[in-house]
Enzyme design. Structure first.
Site, mmCIF file in Angstrom:
data_model
loop_
_atom_site.group_PDB
_atom_site.id
_atom_site.type_symbol
_atom_site.label_atom_id
_atom_site.label_comp_id
_atom_site.label_asym_id
_atom_site.label_seq_id
_atom_site.Cartn_x
_atom_site.Cartn_y
_atom_site.Cartn_z
ATOM 1 N N ASP A 15 0.861 -1.164 0.000
ATOM 2 C CA ASP A 15 0.000 0.000 0.000
ATOM 3 C C ASP A 15 0.913 1.234 0.000
ATOM 4 O O ASP A 15 2.041 1.169 0.471
ATOM 5 C CB ASP A 15 -0.879 -0.041 1.251
ATOM 6 C CG ASP A 15 -1.613 1.254 1.490
ATOM 7 O OD1 ASP A 15 -2.339 1.687 0.581
ATOM 8 O OD2 ASP A 15 -1.442 1.833 2.581
ATOM 9 N N ASP A 17 -0.115 4.960 0.881
ATOM 10 C CA ASP A 17 -0.329 5.975 1.921
ATOM 11 C C ASP A 17 -0.495 5.344 3.300
ATOM 12 O O ASP A 17 -1.370 4.504 3.517
ATOM 13 C CB ASP A 17 -1.560 6.815 1.584
ATOM 14 C CG ASP A 17 -1.425 7.515 0.236
ATOM 15 O OD1 ASP A 17 -0.295 7.953 -0.080
ATOM 16 O OD2 ASP A 17 -2.420 7.614 -0.493
ATOM 17 N N ASP A 23 0.821 9.234 5.416
ATOM 18 C CA ASP A 23 -0.468 9.505 4.782
ATOM 19 C C ASP A 23 -0.795 10.990 4.831
ATOM 20 O O ASP A 23 -0.948 11.570 5.905
ATOM 21 C CB ASP A 23 -1.565 8.701 5.466
ATOM 22 C CG ASP A 23 -2.901 8.804 4.737
ATOM 23 O OD1 ASP A 23 -2.892 9.163 3.542
ATOM 24 O OD2 ASP A 23 -3.933 8.508 5.357
ATOM 25 N N ASN A 58 -5.262 2.756 -3.514
ATOM 26 C CA ASN A 58 -6.559 3.388 -3.750
ATOM 27 C C ASN A 58 -6.369 4.901 -3.809
ATOM 28 O O ASN A 58 -5.803 5.484 -2.875
ATOM 29 C CB ASN A 58 -7.517 3.094 -2.586
ATOM 30 C CG ASN A 58 -8.042 1.677 -2.574
ATOM 31 O OD1 ASN A 58 -7.794 0.898 -3.497
ATOM 32 N ND2 ASN A 58 -8.777 1.335 -1.524
ATOM 33 N N CYS A 92 -6.031 2.530 -8.227
ATOM 34 C CA CYS A 92 -7.484 2.557 -8.436
ATOM 35 C C CYS A 92 -7.959 4.000 -8.310
ATOM 36 O O CYS A 92 -7.839 4.594 -7.238
ATOM 37 C CB CYS A 92 -8.210 1.683 -7.426
ATOM 38 S SG CYS A 92 -10.003 1.995 -7.454
ATOM 39 N N HIS A 94 -11.052 4.991 -8.583
ATOM 40 C CA HIS A 94 -12.503 4.992 -8.367
ATOM 41 C C HIS A 94 -12.853 5.295 -6.909
ATOM 42 O O HIS A 94 -12.001 5.255 -6.026
ATOM 43 C CB HIS A 94 -13.082 3.631 -8.774
ATOM 44 C CG HIS A 94 -12.695 3.220 -10.157
ATOM 45 N ND1 HIS A 94 -11.858 2.144 -10.413
ATOM 46 C CD2 HIS A 94 -12.986 3.771 -11.355
ATOM 47 C CE1 HIS A 94 -11.674 2.030 -11.725
ATOM 48 N NE2 HIS A 94 -12.347 3.012 -12.313
ATOM 49 N N CYS A 100 -16.099 -0.785 -8.533
ATOM 50 C CA CYS A 100 -15.092 -1.351 -9.442
ATOM 51 C C CYS A 100 -14.520 -2.633 -8.839
ATOM 52 O O CYS A 100 -14.796 -2.979 -7.689
ATOM 53 C CB CYS A 100 -13.985 -0.337 -9.682
ATOM 54 S SG CYS A 100 -12.998 -0.018 -8.197
ATOM 55 N N CYS A 102 -11.211 -3.013 -8.660
ATOM 56 C CA CYS A 102 -9.830 -2.741 -8.258
ATOM 57 C C CYS A 102 -9.699 -2.119 -6.872
ATOM 58 O O CYS A 102 -8.700 -2.341 -6.189
ATOM 59 C CB CYS A 102 -9.098 -1.892 -9.300
ATOM 60 S SG CYS A 102 -10.027 -0.600 -10.142
ATOM 61 N N LYS A 104 -9.369 -1.606 -3.258
ATOM 62 C CA LYS A 104 -9.248 -2.474 -2.088
ATOM 63 C C LYS A 104 -10.399 -2.189 -1.132
ATOM 64 O O LYS A 104 -10.727 -1.024 -0.930
ATOM 65 C CB LYS A 104 -7.897 -2.232 -1.382
ATOM 66 C CG LYS A 104 -6.685 -2.600 -2.212
ATOM 67 C CD LYS A 104 -5.381 -2.195 -1.511
ATOM 68 C CE LYS A 104 -5.161 -0.692 -1.537
ATOM 69 N NZ LYS A 104 -3.832 -0.268 -1.000
HETATM 70 MG MG LIG Z 1 -2.964 3.056 3.544
HETATM 71 ZN ZN LIG Z 2 -11.102 0.842 -9.030
#
Ligand SMILES: [Mg+2]
Ligand SMILES: [Zn+2]
Length: 177
Positions: A15, A17, A23, A58, A92, A94, A100, A102, A104
């Site tokens: 991941d 962030d 983050d 994401n 991703c 979205h 979607c 993708c 998470k």
């Molecule tokens: Mg994170």
């Molecule tokens: Zn997505």
């Protein structure tokens, strides 16, 4: 703790962030990118041993109009300047409303990364800071490791199959330290 995965992990996805970098919600400013402690050393160690590295992130700020795809690309370029090159990136763009495959905790980005790397999900780990990360890993058939931050919810920590205190410990739990 947990079952040993020693010797079978060939790719480690992260991941972005709260895991690789501090983050900053909906960050579109490369100047605000700050690596998490130990991130560079962990990545260099994996690269030295021929283990593929990737990012699965994401970025719903794109769907919400808060940041552009170009902003995200600029931030990602800064991440690579600070942490070195990754073998694969999956983003991703979205939001929850898009349904979607993708975003998470859906497994789409993990599957896509594995396909692009030519590495099976069973030989892949995903390290992240929230429950959606480890759930995406599990849904894809990969090994998930949670590295909580102070904002990670307690129930997500309890539910995670593997919990590490930092990135180096997470990789150690994979038998790849
Ligand atoms: Mg994170
Ligand atoms: Zn997505």
């Amino acid at each position: 703790m947990g079952s040993s995965t020693s010797g079978r992990i060939r790719a480690v996805l992260f991941d972005r962030d709260g895991t690789l970098v501090v983050d900053v919600p909906y960050n579109g400013d490369p100047d605000l990118v700050r690596p998490m402690p130990g991130a560079k050393a962990v990545l260099d160690s994996l690269r030295d041993r021929g283990i593929a590295t990737g990012v699965v992130s994401n970025q719903s700020g794109i769907a919400r109009g808060l940041i552009s795809e170009a902003d995200v690309s600029a931030v990602n370029a800064r991440v690579e300047e600070l942490l070195g090159p990754f073998d694969v990136w999956e983003i991703c763009p979205h939001s929850d409303q898009d349904n979607c495959e993708c975003r998470k905790p859906a497994p789409g980005m993990v599957h896509s990364a594995c396909r692009r790397l030519g590495i099976d999900e069973s030989s892949t780990a995903l390290i992240g800071d929230i429950g959606a990360d480890v759930r995406a890993a599990a849904a894809a058939g990969a090994t998930g490791v949670l590295v909580p931050t102070p904002v990670t919810r307690a129930e997500e920590v309890r539910a995670a199959p593997l919990v590490a205190r930092d990135l180096a410990h997470a990789v150690a739990l994979l038998g790849e330290s």
